[in-house]
Write a protein that holds these residues in place. Structure first.
Motif, PDB file in Angstrom:
ATOM      1  N   THR A  66       0.841  -1.234   0.166  1.00 49.49           N
ATOM      2  CA  THR A  66       0.064  -0.104  -0.004  1.00 49.49           C
ATOM      3  C   THR A  66       0.924   1.133   0.104  1.00 49.49           C
ATOM      4  OG1 THR A  66      -1.769  -1.041   0.999  1.00 49.49           O
ATOM      5  CG2 THR A  66      -1.726   1.208   1.383  1.00 49.49           C
ATOM      6  N   PHE A  67       0.617   2.059  -0.817  1.00 48.19           N
ATOM      7  CA  PHE A  67       1.460   3.262  -1.029  1.00 48.19           C
ATOM      8  C   PHE A  67       0.498   4.594  -0.719  1.00 48.19           C
ATOM      9  CE2 PHE A  67       3.421   0.230  -3.651  1.00 48.19           C
ATOM     10  CZ  PHE A  67       4.716   0.235  -3.650  1.00 48.19           C
ATOM     11  N   SER A  68       1.212   5.619  -0.021  1.00 50.49           N
ATOM     12  CA  SER A  68       0.369   6.845  -0.089  1.00 50.49           C
ATOM     13  C   SER A  68      -0.095   7.265  -1.327  1.00 50.49           C
ATOM     14  CB  SER A  68       1.010   7.819   0.884  1.00 50.49           C
ATOM     15  OG  SER A  68       2.425   8.029   0.065  1.00 50.49           O
ATOM     16  N   PRO A  96      10.470   1.224  -4.095  1.00 49.29           N
ATOM     17  CA  PRO A  96      10.136   2.345  -4.925  1.00 49.29           C
ATOM     18  C   PRO A  96       8.576   2.320  -5.160  1.00 49.29           C
ATOM     19  CG  PRO A  96      12.103   1.042  -5.730  1.00 49.29           C
ATOM     20  CD  PRO A  96      11.401   0.259  -4.763  1.00 49.29           C
ATOM     21  N   PRO A  97       8.034   3.453  -5.093  1.00 54.09           N
ATOM     22  CA  PRO A  97       6.485   3.797  -5.436  1.00 54.09           C
ATOM     23  C   PRO A  97       6.341   3.668  -6.788  1.00 54.09           C
ATOM     24  CG  PRO A  97       7.400   5.730  -4.597  1.00 54.09           C
ATOM     25  CD  PRO A  97       8.519   4.571  -4.453  1.00 54.09           C
ATOM     26  N   PRO A  98       5.182   3.316  -7.508  1.00 58.52           N
ATOM     27  CA  PRO A  98       4.970   3.603  -8.933  1.00 58.52           C
ATOM     28  C   PRO A  98       4.773   5.043  -9.027  1.00 58.52           C
ATOM     29  CG  PRO A  98       3.126   2.207  -7.992  1.00 58.52           C
ATOM     30  CD  PRO A  98       4.307   2.392  -6.829  1.00 58.52           C
ATOM     31  N   GLN A  99       4.658   5.677 -10.251  1.00 56.79           N
ATOM     32  CA  GLN A  99       4.679   6.962 -10.561  1.00 56.79           C
ATOM     33  C   GLN A  99       3.211   7.196 -11.292  1.00 56.79           C
ATOM     34  OE1 GLN A  99       7.847   9.263 -12.252  1.00 56.79           O
ATOM     35  NE2 GLN A  99       6.937  11.342 -11.510  1.00 56.79           N
ATOM     36  N   TYR A 100       2.064   7.095 -10.858  1.00 54.74           N
ATOM     37  CA  TYR A 100       0.741   7.327 -11.673  1.00 54.74           C
ATOM     38  C   TYR A 100       0.842   8.240 -12.188  1.00 54.74           C
ATOM     39  CZ  TYR A 100      -1.000   3.143  -9.130  1.00 54.74           C
ATOM     40  OH  TYR A 100      -1.415   1.972  -8.486  1.00 54.74           O
ATOM     41  N   MET A 108       1.082  13.766  -8.950  1.00 58.68           N
ATOM     42  CA  MET A 108       1.008  13.546  -7.493  1.00 58.68           C
ATOM     43  C   MET A 108       1.652  12.612  -6.894  1.00 58.68           C
ATOM     44  SD  MET A 108      -0.830  16.636  -6.859  1.00 58.68           S
ATOM     45  CE  MET A 108      -1.458  16.174  -5.536  1.00 58.68           C
ATOM     46  N   GLY A 109       2.050  11.395  -7.749  1.00 54.62           N
ATOM     47  CA  GLY A 109       2.701  10.367  -6.907  1.00 54.62           C
ATOM     48  C   GLY A 109       2.454   9.283  -7.908  1.00 54.62           C
ATOM     49  N   LEU A 110       2.514   8.070  -6.895  1.00 49.17           N
ATOM     50  CA  LEU A 110       2.515   7.671  -5.496  1.00 49.17           C
ATOM     51  C   LEU A 110       3.538   8.143  -4.620  1.00 49.17           C
ATOM     52  CD1 LEU A 110       0.652   4.164  -6.003  1.00 49.17           C
ATOM     53  CD2 LEU A 110      -0.408   6.348  -5.830  1.00 49.17           C
TER      54      LEU A 110
END
Length: 493
Positions: A164-166, A385-389, A392-394
């Protein structure tokens, strides 16, 4: 606001100054790109949601608890069988060991939008020591079972999500908007300046930074490239192509939130958050704040003082009185939300245990799903590493615990989730339409559940004892003694 075209050098200097001020204001109290950020209202044409199908799921009550400022690695890096780590890499390229986390520590760590972008460093995950106060190395810590025994017990018996990512890089205010709207109006920071009484829609002087709203696709690509750029040790991160697209607006918006659909469909709901709190996302939604049928009856403080000055837990009282709504958000009082910089994690975990126990001991248990998460990374290290949607992020991973008699038992769920996923679960349970590209494309979280096997409802209850939070630092103990659940209200970001 900054001019959209032919920006002068002076304007750029002003914007960069704004960025630096925002980064320091955290302590004032705070792969290919996927589709661009969703917009208010229904999904944009690039998303083709299927018509909602109402299945007769056994979940009739959903409780969404949103706590503060922790990464997955800070709480569960040492948890067996999940994606954790013993070590971290810092900005010099050195590998260090994670130390054992303490119940209370100061100072708070930087966790602004730009802090997260730099910490992630294009997926290298090696600049957490460069966030504000990162040099203290307090962010490179993780709890053991002894430190948060109840959370680990929930993981043992229910579902722990380790992916779960912010929903965005941070900080608190826009993250909480995602928990009700799957969208944050492209807001990238907390309010500044801080006004007088009230806040957000109650205080027109309070401003927040956001991305300009008429960005062209080429400009979005420029921002995504800047956010995803990797910098080698010794090179300074360049935020210019991010912050030059920021503007400042009033912290009051009027885009759709999922509560609007719940109202339309006659599905009961309640949102518990302190009325003037920085974490109260609905205080920034104009049509909610100005509707007396909603604000007060359905948006309430989670605790109150009686005539004798004794604090009462409004949420637990309503559960025990048989008044739990179909969908409930709980934003804990500041003294119990586990925000770093003074509060006790032990006290916060006890708050969680008290509320989960109340649900398990109530008539609602057999049909309830509880989602517990933390709103942003809080400056703590996480190695995935979070995915970059989108722009804004993730943001970095955060803990997510899923508790229900229908939840899989002792299961580590590695499905990719963010806060919009909980909204997708609500939409799935009640046959609602998705609102933005985020929840339209999110996982529905059904992988965490087994709806084919009838559970042993009594056997799935896990009634835990609250811990004795002994030996608190004198300043922390004094704050709790003076303010009770409302302690540490200044730690709002």
């Amino acid at each position: 606001m900054y001019a959209r075209r032919r920006r002068t050098v002076v304007a750029l200097v002003v914007v960069i100054g704004l960025f630096l001020a925002l980064r320091s204001s955290v302590f004032d109290g705070e792969e290919p790109a996927l589709p661009t950020a969703g917009r208010p209202g229904r999904a944009t044409p690039s998303v083709t949601p299927t018509s909602p199908v109402q299945r007769d799921y056994p979940i009739k009550n959903i409780v969404f608890i949103v706590k503060e400022n922790r990464t997955y690695d800070n709480y569960f890096a040492r948890y067996p069988g999940a994606e954790g780590t013993d070590t971290a890499v810092i900005s010099t390229g050195e590998e260090i060991e994670l130390k054992e986390a303490t119940d209370v520590f100061k100072p708070d760590l930087g966790h602004s939008f730009t802090d997260a972008v730099e910490a992630i460093n294009g997926g290298r995950m090696d600049r957490y020591d460069l966030v504000q106060n990162g040099e203290t190395m307090n962010g490179f810590t993780s709890f053991t079972r002894d430190g948060i025994p109840s959370y680990w017990a929930y993981a043992d018996n229910f579902v722990l999500s380790d992916h779960t990512f912010s929903s965005m890089y941070g900080p608190t205010f826009p993250e909480h908007l995602y928990t009700v709207a799957a969208y944050a109006g492209d807001v990238v920071g907390n309010k500044d300046p801080i006004g007088g009484e009230g806040g957000y829609c109650d205080d027109p002087e309070e401003l927040v930074p956001r991305f300009e709203q008429d960005l062209k696709e080429k400009e979005r690509e420029e921002i995504i490239k800047a956010e995803g750029t990797q910098y080698e040790p010794g090179r300074e991160f360049d935020f210019t192509n991010i912050v030059k697209y920021w503007e400042r607006v009033e912290a009051c918006f009027d885009f759709e939130v999922i509560q609007d659909q719940l109202e339309e469909e006659g599905i009961s709901w309640r949102y518990f958050a302190a009325k003037g709190s920085w974490m109260n996302a609905l205080l920034a939604i104009k049509h909610i704040r100005e509707n007396p049928d909603l604000w007060g009856p359905k948006v309430q403080d989670p605790f109150y003082l009686d005539d004798d000055g004794v604090a009462h837990d409004r949420v637990v009282e309503q559960i025990e009185a048989g008044k739990l709504k179909k969908v409930t958000w709980i934003v804990p009082p500041p003294g119990t939300n586990e925000h770093p910089g003074g509060p006790s994690v032990c006290v916060g975990e006890n708050w969680t245990v008290r509320h989960v126990n109340a649900i398990m001991e109530s008539k609602y248990w057999k049909n309830t799903a509880i989602f517990i998460t933390w709103d942003d990374f809080g400056g703590f290290y996480d190695h995935v590493p979070p995915p970059q949607y989108d722009i804004m992020g993730l943001g970095p991973r955060v803990p997510m615990i899923i508790i229900s008699p229908w939840a899989k038992q002792g299961y580590v769920d590695s499905t990719e989730y963010e806060f919009s996923s909980v909204l997708k679960f609500i939409e799935t349970m009640y046959g609602l339409e998705c609102m933005t590209e985020r929840d339209c494309g999110a996982s529905d979280m059904l992988n965490a559940f087994d709806f084919e096997t009838q559970p042993d409802f009594e056997g799935r209850k896990l009634i835990l004892e609250e811990r004795d939070c002994e030996d608190l630092p004198a300043a922390t103990a004094a704050e709790y003694e003076k303010f009770g659940p409302a302690a540490f209200a200044e730690l709002a970001d």
